[in-house]
Design a protein around this motif. Structure first.
Motif, PDB file in Angstrom:
ATOM      1  N   TYR A  28       0.827  -1.198   0.000  1.00  0.00           N
ATOM      2  CA  TYR A  28       0.000   0.000   0.000  1.00  0.00           C
ATOM      3  C   TYR A  28       0.870   1.260   0.000  1.00  0.00           C
ATOM      4  CZ  TYR A  28      -3.367  -3.528   1.297  1.00  0.00           C
ATOM      5  OH  TYR A  28      -4.135  -4.668   1.297  1.00  0.00           O
ATOM      6  N   GLN A  29       0.439   2.240  -0.798  1.00  0.00           N
ATOM      7  CA  GLN A  29       1.143   3.519  -0.838  1.00  0.00           C
ATOM      8  C   GLN A  29       0.178   4.622  -0.442  1.00  0.00           C
ATOM      9  OE1 GLN A  29       2.514   5.635  -4.583  1.00  0.00           O
ATOM     10  NE2 GLN A  29       4.505   5.076  -3.710  1.00  0.00           N
ATOM     11  N   TYR A  30       0.566   5.386   0.574  1.00  0.00           N
ATOM     12  CA  TYR A  30      -0.235   6.509   1.058  1.00  0.00           C
ATOM     13  C   TYR A  30       0.165   7.753   0.268  1.00  0.00           C
ATOM     14  CZ  TYR A  30      -1.606   3.566   4.991  1.00  0.00           C
ATOM     15  OH  TYR A  30      -2.121   2.549   5.764  1.00  0.00           O
ATOM     16  N   THR A  31      -0.849   8.476  -0.203  1.00  0.00           N
ATOM     17  CA  THR A  31      -0.562   9.636  -1.047  1.00  0.00           C
ATOM     18  C   THR A  31      -1.723  10.622  -0.990  1.00  0.00           C
ATOM     19  OG1 THR A  31       0.098  10.318  -3.279  1.00  0.00           O
ATOM     20  CG2 THR A  31      -1.547   8.581  -3.131  1.00  0.00           C
ATOM     21  N   GLY A  32      -1.493  11.798  -1.570  1.00  0.00           N
ATOM     22  CA  GLY A  32      -2.551  12.795  -1.660  1.00  0.00           C
ATOM     23  C   GLY A  32      -3.324  12.666  -2.964  1.00  0.00           C
TER      24      GLY A  32
ATOM     25  N   LEU B  83      12.908  -4.307  -5.052  1.00  0.00           N
ATOM     26  CA  LEU B  83      12.064  -4.025  -3.888  1.00  0.00           C
ATOM     27  C   LEU B  83      12.699  -4.649  -2.657  1.00  0.00           C
ATOM     28  CD1 LEU B  83       9.151  -2.922  -3.042  1.00  0.00           C
ATOM     29  CD2 LEU B  83       8.468  -5.338  -3.129  1.00  0.00           C
ATOM     30  N   ALA B  84      12.727  -3.908  -1.553  1.00  0.00           N
ATOM     31  CA  ALA B  84      13.327  -4.419  -0.319  1.00  0.00           C
ATOM     32  C   ALA B  84      12.485  -3.998   0.873  1.00  0.00           C
ATOM     33  CB  ALA B  84      14.752  -3.908  -0.156  1.00  0.00           C
ATOM     34  N   ARG B  85      12.397  -4.888   1.860  1.00  0.00           N
ATOM     35  CA  ARG B  85      11.757  -4.545   3.127  1.00  0.00           C
ATOM     36  C   ARG B  85      12.709  -3.663   3.933  1.00  0.00           C
ATOM     37  NH1 ARG B  85       7.671  -6.649   6.432  1.00  0.00           N
ATOM     38  NH2 ARG B  85       7.256  -8.317   4.944  1.00  0.00           N
TER      39      ARG B  85
ATOM     40  N   LYS C 162       5.908  -0.651   8.762  1.00  0.00           N
ATOM     41  CA  LYS C 162       6.083  -1.909   8.016  1.00  0.00           C
ATOM     42  C   LYS C 162       6.398  -1.606   6.551  1.00  0.00           C
ATOM     43  CE  LYS C 162       2.789  -4.269  11.035  1.00  0.00           C
ATOM     44  NZ  LYS C 162       1.508  -5.015  11.114  1.00  0.00           N
ATOM     45  N   GLU C 163       7.415  -0.805   6.351  1.00  0.00           N
ATOM     46  CA  GLU C 163       7.676  -0.238   5.027  1.00  0.00           C
ATOM     47  C   GLU C 163       8.491  -1.155   4.128  1.00  0.00           C
ATOM     48  OE1 GLU C 163       9.600   3.875   3.098  1.00  0.00           O
ATOM     49  OE2 GLU C 163       9.414   3.635   5.269  1.00  0.00           O
ATOM     50  N   HIS C 164       8.176  -1.091   2.838  1.00  0.00           N
ATOM     51  CA  HIS C 164       8.979  -1.669   1.770  1.00  0.00           C
ATOM     52  C   HIS C 164       9.348  -0.520   0.838  1.00  0.00           C
ATOM     53  CE1 HIS C 164       7.640  -5.970   2.489  1.00  0.00           C
ATOM     54  NE2 HIS C 164       6.762  -5.271   3.190  1.00  0.00           N
ATOM     55  N   ARG C 165      10.522  -0.612   0.218  1.00  0.00           N
ATOM     56  CA  ARG C 165      10.936   0.444  -0.700  1.00  0.00           C
ATOM     57  C   ARG C 165      11.341  -0.139  -2.049  1.00  0.00           C
ATOM     58  NH1 ARG C 165      14.350   4.854   2.985  1.00  0.00           N
ATOM     59  NH2 ARG C 165      12.489   5.796   3.929  1.00  0.00           N
ATOM     60  N   LEU C 166      10.810   0.466  -3.087  1.00  0.00           N
ATOM     61  CA  LEU C 166      11.267   0.179  -4.443  1.00  0.00           C
ATOM     62  C   LEU C 166      12.372   1.177  -4.739  1.00  0.00           C
ATOM     63  CD1 LEU C 166      10.834  -1.472  -7.060  1.00  0.00           C
ATOM     64  CD2 LEU C 166       9.243   0.328  -7.791  1.00  0.00           C
ATOM     65  N   VAL C 167      13.567   0.661  -4.975  1.00  0.00           N
ATOM     66  CA  VAL C 167      14.758   1.503  -5.111  1.00  0.00           C
ATOM     67  C   VAL C 167      15.320   1.372  -6.513  1.00  0.00           C
ATOM     68  CG1 VAL C 167      17.105   1.917  -4.282  1.00  0.00           C
ATOM     69  CG2 VAL C 167      15.310   1.261  -2.659  1.00  0.00           C
ATOM     70  N   VAL C 168      15.637   2.504  -7.121  1.00  0.00           N
ATOM     71  CA  VAL C 168      16.397   2.532  -8.361  1.00  0.00           C
ATOM     72  C   VAL C 168      17.688   3.278  -8.072  1.00  0.00           C
ATOM     73  CG1 VAL C 168      16.520   3.342 -10.733  1.00  0.00           C
ATOM     74  CG2 VAL C 168      14.386   2.435  -9.866  1.00  0.00           C
ATOM     75  N   LEU C 169      18.813   2.614  -8.342  1.00  0.00           N
ATOM     76  CA  LEU C 169      20.122   3.145  -7.983  1.00  0.00           C
ATOM     77  C   LEU C 169      21.073   2.946  -9.150  1.00  0.00           C
ATOM     78  CD1 LEU C 169      22.289   4.087  -5.889  1.00  0.00           C
ATOM     79  CD2 LEU C 169      22.434   1.699  -5.146  1.00  0.00           C
TER      80      LEU C 169
ATOM     81  N   SER D  37       3.751   0.058   2.127  1.00  0.00           N
ATOM     82  CA  SER D  37       3.566  -0.473   3.468  1.00  0.00           C
ATOM     83  C   SER D  37       2.751  -1.756   3.424  1.00  0.00           C
ATOM     84  CB  SER D  37       2.835   0.562   4.342  1.00  0.00           C
ATOM     85  OG  SER D  37       2.486   0.018   5.607  1.00  0.00           O
ATOM     86  N   ASP D  38       2.968  -2.609   4.445  1.00  0.00           N
ATOM     87  CA  ASP D  38       2.100  -3.779   4.639  1.00  0.00           C
ATOM     88  C   ASP D  38       0.705  -3.361   5.085  1.00  0.00           C
ATOM     89  OD1 ASP D  38       4.331  -5.271   4.128  1.00  0.00           O
ATOM     90  OD2 ASP D  38       4.308  -6.389   6.011  1.00  0.00           O
ATOM     91  N   ALA D  39       0.606  -2.205   5.743  1.00  0.00           N
ATOM     92  CA  ALA D  39      -0.627  -1.785   6.417  1.00  0.00           C
ATOM     93  C   ALA D  39      -1.460  -0.878   5.509  1.00  0.00           C
ATOM     94  CB  ALA D  39      -0.296  -1.063   7.712  1.00  0.00           C
ATOM     95  N   ASP D  40      -2.751  -1.213   5.338  1.00  0.00           N
ATOM     96  CA  ASP D  40      -3.597  -0.429   4.434  1.00  0.00           C
ATOM     97  C   ASP D  40      -4.443   0.610   5.157  1.00  0.00           C
ATOM     98  OD1 ASP D  40      -5.373  -2.182   5.695  1.00  0.00           O
ATOM     99  OD2 ASP D  40      -6.711  -2.228   3.955  1.00  0.00           O
ATOM    100  N   ASP D  41      -4.390   0.636   6.493  1.00  0.00           N
ATOM    101  CA  ASP D  41      -5.243   1.579   7.218  1.00  0.00           C
ATOM    102  C   ASP D  41      -4.555   1.947   8.535  1.00  0.00           C
ATOM    103  OD1 ASP D  41      -7.410   3.203   7.721  1.00  0.00           O
ATOM    104  OD2 ASP D  41      -8.787   1.574   8.266  1.00  0.00           O
ATOM    105  N   ASP D  42      -3.451   2.695   8.405  1.00  0.00           N
ATOM    106  CA  ASP D  42      -2.612   3.027   9.551  1.00  0.00           C
ATOM    107  C   ASP D  42      -2.688   4.528   9.816  1.00  0.00           C
ATOM    108  OD1 ASP D  42      -0.353   2.293  11.476  1.00  0.00           O
ATOM    109  OD2 ASP D  42       0.572   3.883  10.276  1.00  0.00           O
ATOM    110  N   LEU D  43      -3.141   4.913  10.992  1.00  0.00           N
ATOM    111  CA  LEU D  43      -3.385   6.327  11.284  1.00  0.00           C
ATOM    112  C   LEU D  43      -2.122   7.160  11.151  1.00  0.00           C
ATOM    113  CD1 LEU D  43      -5.245   8.593  12.162  1.00  0.00           C
ATOM    114  CD2 LEU D  43      -4.814   7.940  14.557  1.00  0.00           C
ATOM    115  N   GLY D  44      -1.010   6.663  11.637  1.00  0.00           N
ATOM    116  CA  GLY D  44       0.226   7.422  11.539  1.00  0.00           C
ATOM    117  C   GLY D  44       0.590   7.759  10.108  1.00  0.00           C
ATOM    118  N   GLN D  45       0.387   6.813   9.206  1.00  0.00           N
ATOM    119  CA  GLN D  45       0.723   7.061   7.800  1.00  0.00           C
ATOM    120  C   GLN D  45      -0.343   7.918   7.111  1.00  0.00           C
ATOM    121  OE1 GLN D  45       2.998   3.677   5.807  1.00  0.00           O
ATOM    122  NE2 GLN D  45       1.950   2.575   7.462  1.00  0.00           N
TER     123      GLN D  45
END
Length: 334
Positions: A55-59, A179-181, A250-257, A135-143
């Motif tokens: 899940y990605q939190y966004t505006g 992708l990495a945790r 519970k973040e995962h990141r897709l990284v391009v380097l 994120s693993d979490a789809d409904d997290d108040l902090g995020q």
């Protein structure tokens, strides 16, 4: 002798290094460090659990851009919400390199002197680093509060099959995409940085005698190439590590380097408030097993937000009924 590198020598070496042919044994040493780094990252990722949906939190602007373009946008690391996390990882590696330098041979000291500017921002054309967070979490108040317009935004659910399980150069030829945790352990993060530096120093020590009789340009060519190969695992670890206080995300990141030159034809820009933000677009498929699994509307979004998302999906040729829901968290944004 291999003493401290002056700026004039550094500049001259950078200009001539592409013209200087290396001893095959030195080339093999560079390849050895690259293989070690590739294998280390592969081992780390294989030990990680990948959930079926991320899940990605966004505006609202992020939602609209992703849905309409069928792309994930990876942001330049220095335009992330908190780039200080990344720089903390780099600074720790630099401190350990300075510690290694104190007891190292002349060759190790020269290598450390060469590494420190590589790890110093701005990185210019040397490296490009872009990240998208999930994120693993789809409904997290902090995020909701931190990343989705204080609960007025959205959480998009992506099929994790969209993201490469093995490192891929398909996005940026010559670069690394995976992708990495995220790692929240300080001790583990420090061990990874130390291990990479120790491996590079070990390889350098094994080849040190070969450097004595080489031309200056060849020595600096070797130190630069070895330094760039060490920078990759250092940057990777820094990009995939956060303070333990954020473990609930519970973040995962897709990284391009990759090197800066790798990105020249792929960087685009978008507006974020008054800022022009560089990003790299990763296309998403449109197959039967669609990349978009859900859209959750934030707990503080307007009453008509679901209808707006439904229209956006329909006009973007995404015909998946019943994937739009609202957060169940009771929250009123101030």
């Amino acid at each position: 002798m291999l003493g401290k590198i002056s700026q004039a020598a550094r500049d001259a070496a950078l200009q001539e290094m592409m013209r200087a042919s290396l001893d095959p044994k030195l080339t093999a040493a560079i390849a050895q460090l690259k293989k070690w780094g590739d294998d280390s990252r592969r081992t780390q990722r294989k030990a990680q659990q990948r959930p079926p949906v991320l899940y990605q939190y966004t505006g609202g602007a992020g939602l609209k851009g992703i849905i309409e373009t069928h792309q994930v946008w990876l942001t330049n690391v220095f335009d992330m919400n908190d780039p200080s996390e990344f720089m903390h990882g780099i600074e720790y590696a630099a401190e350990y390199i300075m510690e290694v330098r104190q007891t190292g041979s002349l060759a190790v000291q020269a290598f450390c002197d060469w590494m420190l500017p590589i790890l110093s921002p701005p990185f210019g054309d040397d490296f490009g680093m872009f990240v998208a967070s999930f994120s693993d979490a789809d409904d997290d108040l902090g995020q909701w509060r931190a990343y989705a317009n204080n609960g007025r935004g959205y959480a998009l659910g992506f099929s994790s099959k969209e993201f490469p399980e093995e490192e891929s150069g398909d996005i940026i030829p010559g670069g690394v995409c995976a992708l990495a945790r995220v790692n929240y352990s300080k001790a583990s993060f420090q061990d990874l940085q130390k291990e990479a530096i120790q491996k590079a120093v070990s390889i350098l020590t094994e080849t040190e005698k070969l450097l004595v009789d080489k031309l200056e340009a060849q020595r600096f060519h070797f130190l630069t190439a070895l330094g760039f190969q060490l920078a990759v695992p250092i940057f990777w670890t820094s990009l995939t590590t956060k303070h333990e206080a954020y473990a609930n995300e519970k973040e995962h990141r897709l990284v391009v380097l990759g090197t800066g030159l790798d990105f020249n034809n792929y960087i685009q820009t978008r507006l974020q408030g008054d800022r022009v933000v560089p990003y790299v677009a990763v296309p998403l498929t449109k197959g039967a097993d669609h990349w978009l699994k859900s859209v959750r509307v934030g707990p503080a979004a307007s009453a008509g937000a679901e209808l707006g998302v439904d229209v956006l999906l329909r006009t973007s040729q995404i015909d998946h009924p019943n994937i739009v829901t609202r957060s169940t968290i009771p929250y009123r944004a101030l």
